[in-house]
Design a protein around this motif. Sequence first.
Motif, short mmCIF file in Angstrom:
data_model
loop_
_atom_site.label_atom_id
_atom_site.label_comp_id
_atom_site.label_asym_id
_atom_site.label_seq_id
_atom_site.Cartn_x
_atom_site.Cartn_y
_atom_site.Cartn_z
N THR A 1 0.85 -1.20 0.00
CA THR A 1 0.00 0.00 0.00
C THR A 1 0.88 1.24 0.00
O THR A 1 1.80 1.35 0.81
N GLN A 2 0.57 2.19 -0.91
CA GLN A 2 1.36 3.42 -0.94
C GLN A 2 0.79 4.44 0.04
O GLN A 2 -0.43 4.59 0.16
N ILE A 3 1.67 5.13 0.74
CA ILE A 3 1.25 6.22 1.61
C ILE A 3 1.15 7.47 0.76
O ILE A 3 2.16 7.90 0.19
N PRO A 4 -0.04 8.05 0.60
CA PRO A 4 -0.14 9.24 -0.24
C PRO A 4 0.62 10.43 0.36
O PRO A 4 0.40 10.76 1.53
N LEU A 5 1.51 11.01 -0.41
CA LEU A 5 2.35 12.10 0.10
C LEU A 5 2.49 13.20 -0.93
O LEU A 5 2.59 12.92 -2.12
N PRO A 6 2.51 14.46 -0.47
CA PRO A 6 2.72 15.58 -1.40
C PRO A 6 4.21 15.89 -1.61
O PRO A 6 4.56 16.73 -2.42
N THR A 7 5.07 15.21 -0.88
CA THR A 7 6.49 15.53 -0.89
C THR A 7 7.22 14.71 -1.96
O THR A 7 6.72 13.68 -2.41
N ALA A 8 8.42 15.16 -2.32
CA ALA A 8 9.28 14.40 -3.23
C ALA A 8 10.30 13.63 -2.38
O ALA A 8 10.34 13.76 -1.15
N LEU A 9 11.08 12.83 -3.04
CA LEU A 9 12.17 12.04 -2.43
C LEU A 9 11.65 10.88 -1.57
O LEU A 9 11.89 9.73 -1.89
N ASN A 10 10.98 11.21 -0.44
CA ASN A 10 10.31 10.19 0.38
C ASN A 10 11.22 9.00 0.68
O ASN A 10 10.94 7.86 0.32
N ALA A 11 12.30 9.32 1.38
CA ALA A 11 13.33 8.32 1.66
C ALA A 11 13.37 7.98 3.14
O ALA A 11 12.74 8.64 3.98
N SER A 12 14.09 6.91 3.46
CA SER A 12 14.47 6.55 4.83
C SER A 12 13.31 6.49 5.82
O SER A 12 13.34 7.13 6.87
N PRO A 13 12.27 5.70 5.54
CA PRO A 13 11.14 5.63 6.48
C PRO A 13 11.52 4.91 7.77
O PRO A 13 12.35 4.01 7.76
N SER A 14 10.92 5.33 8.88
CA SER A 14 11.16 4.73 10.19
C SER A 14 9.85 4.65 10.96
O SER A 14 9.18 5.67 11.15
N PHE A 15 9.47 3.45 11.39
CA PHE A 15 8.22 3.27 12.12
C PHE A 15 8.31 3.86 13.52
O PHE A 15 9.33 3.71 14.20
N SER A 16 7.22 4.47 13.97
CA SER A 16 7.10 4.81 15.39
C SER A 16 6.81 3.52 16.15
O SER A 16 6.30 2.56 15.57
N PRO A 17 7.15 3.47 17.45
CA PRO A 17 6.94 2.22 18.20
C PRO A 17 5.49 1.73 18.19
O PRO A 17 5.26 0.54 18.25
N ASP A 18 4.52 2.65 18.11
CA ASP A 18 3.12 2.19 18.10
C ASP A 18 2.67 1.73 16.72
O ASP A 18 1.53 1.27 16.55
N GLY A 19 3.53 1.87 15.72
CA GLY A 19 3.21 1.35 14.39
C GLY A 19 2.22 2.18 13.60
O GLY A 19 1.81 1.78 12.51
N LYS A 20 1.83 3.34 14.12
CA LYS A 20 0.81 4.14 13.44
C LYS A 20 1.42 5.22 12.55
O LYS A 20 0.80 5.70 11.61
N THR A 21 2.64 5.61 12.88
CA THR A 21 3.26 6.76 12.23
C THR A 21 4.59 6.36 11.63
O THR A 21 5.26 5.46 12.14
N VAL A 22 4.96 7.04 10.55
CA VAL A 22 6.25 6.82 9.93
C VAL A 22 6.97 8.16 9.83
O VAL A 22 6.38 9.15 9.39
N ALA A 23 8.21 8.20 10.28
CA ALA A 23 9.05 9.38 10.03
C ALA A 23 9.80 9.12 8.73
O ALA A 23 10.17 7.98 8.44
N PHE A 24 10.01 10.18 7.94
CA PHE A 24 10.72 9.99 6.68
C PHE A 24 11.38 11.29 6.25
O PHE A 24 11.14 12.35 6.83
N CYS A 25 12.22 11.18 5.23
CA CYS A 25 12.88 12.35 4.65
C CYS A 25 12.15 12.71 3.37
O CYS A 25 12.17 11.96 2.39
N GLY A 26 11.45 13.84 3.39
CA GLY A 26 10.71 14.30 2.22
C GLY A 26 11.29 15.61 1.72
O GLY A 26 11.82 16.40 2.50
N SER A 27 11.22 15.82 0.42
CA SER A 27 11.80 17.02 -0.16
C SER A 27 10.70 17.99 -0.56
O SER A 27 9.72 17.62 -1.19
N VAL A 28 10.87 19.23 -0.12
CA VAL A 28 9.93 20.29 -0.45
C VAL A 28 10.68 21.37 -1.20
O VAL A 28 11.62 21.96 -0.65
#
Lengths: 457, 186
Positions: free
Chosen positions: A263-290
């Motif tokens: 499943t793709q996470i819809p994002l307005p940002t470019a690059l969208n690299a290096s995702p990291s899950f939060s411990p609760d599994g609900k959120t992802v931190a990532f590197c997005g380019s604006v």
Amino acid sequence: MKRLVLALAVTAAAAAIAKARAQEPPVPPAPSPAPVTQVAPPAQPADLRLVLTAEGGRRIGIAVPPALTDPASPADPATADAFSQALAGDLGYSPWFVVADPTLYPKGFRPPVTREDGDAWIATGAQFLLDTQIKAEGGQTSFVAQLYDLRTLKAILARKYLSAGATSRRVGHAVANDVVRQFTGKPGPFLTKIAFVSSRDGGRNKELYLMDYDGANQRRITYHRSLSLSPDWSFDGEKIVYQSYINGQPGLFWFGKEGGTKTQIPLPTALNASPSFSPDGKTVAFCGSVKGNPEIFTVNLDGTGLKRLTNNVSIDSTPRFSPNGREIAFTSNRQGSPQIYLMDTEGANVRRLTLTGNWSDEAAFSPDGSKIAFACRNEGDFQICILDMQSGRTFQITTGAGANENPTWSPDGTLIAWEHSNGGASQIVSAFADGSNLRTLTSAKDNSYPAWARNLE
Amino acid sequence: MTNTVRSLGVVLASSALAFTLGCCAKKPAPAPAPEVQAAPAPTPVPVTEPTPAPIVEQAPPVETLPDVDEINKKGYLKDVFFDFDKYEIREGADRDNLAADAEWLKKWATVKIRIEGHCDERGTRQYNLALGDKRANAAKDYLVSLGVDASRIETISYGKDRPFVEGHNEEAWAQNRRAHFVVTAK
């Protein structure tokens, strides 16, 4: 039928291994205190150097002779060999044990009943003997493991395992986990998995793969025929999030079970690299380019709640959630060279963590959050360093030729895997957390981005 | 600026067309017929007529671009290169190349491009993805500052995960610290 069947599911993915407490030898409820005190406590090391360079003298000597097969109902010899090799291999790759030299093992003297039996095994340098037997039983294979304290001649662990469709290697891993648990209170990493990226399918594509902690069972899990990078596991081991160029521009994708829908996470940002899950599994931190500027964001898996945490003309990349979920480590060149910083999950309280070298990146929190492993560089090639968060001291755990990066911890904190290259393709290696006992887990083409699953079983 | 360029292009195209039409219009409408009958015709007319004709044929008419694949093979656009761990456009050859790229893009106003950011393998993978993004966008921003419409330029970073050239030496590293131009539409 007096036997108490625990029937633990070893992992969700594989067939369950039914564990049964063996009837025959009475099981003492707790190990004798002596071995427990001899083990360096794994969780709160008073002195990092001590733990990271655990000397052989502090490790428990254990003899792990090949399993005996019951002549009355013999098991398949290949099954017995695979079991014994996995078991001895696991314990030999654990910082808690020193496996005694098998060439010194006496013939017989099993189980150790008399003082003479015990001394015959103590002469190999062992303090404990792991005695195992295998037999065919009702269409299955049964494995009995008994761990003897060679001074008291008592079995401090005795368990029966039924294969129940699992491979004998897997049963060997389960036994090794129980032996480690006996001394440390938690299982070893022997049933854990590592996700990684490989170019072995040819061309310029890279796909996601999985393997066991020891490099066995390497298998492909994406078929995008594109560039797919940077997998990260949810803390419960149920989900993987990754970056893929399948739609041209890179996006973030996630899936549940192996082979599940991506499943793709819809994002307005470019690059969208290096995702990291939060411990609760609900959120992802990532590197997005604006507008051509890489920043750190968090977003929910469905694309809602997009939050920008950094606002800086410099590069901000490689976010990693801390195990307590309150902080995010990331890399920034805001003060010149790329270095690792820490901020809270709102983007406030930014402080610099790495102070030396001219390039630090790819922070990986140890499972207890007390340390960060990262790729460090002064001159020449990248090495793997470990920063102790409390003391602020940094230790370099690799030396020598070749580049090292993308470290990832085993969920019990005893092992680290990373990618290593020396003038050619990169391969995934693992070692004890002090960098010793290095072994190479991959060999086909180029392999990168190892991500150790965070769940132990 | 873009509009000016476009208008200029239209004017040039129109005048070329007008010139072509004008020259042909001078010819007597039934061309072959008078030739055959020309024997008795007055001499000055045929003499003056052939002179402009070859000029028109030799002058390159409206320039056209080959297929997108062919454009990329021929390399009309020059890539730019970077220092280790840097994303600034360097003085000298790289700026000259970008200026030439900008001129070419202004001449071919319908062309769309993608700029791919690449990094050498000595950096870390994760940071390199961000670094490649910065490099591609540095090249884009420079072209935009020279008058190229931003909407014609897409950027993508491959970090060091899809290197421009394979290799593990100085030469390969220098080749891979680049913003690579790919024409995606003409």
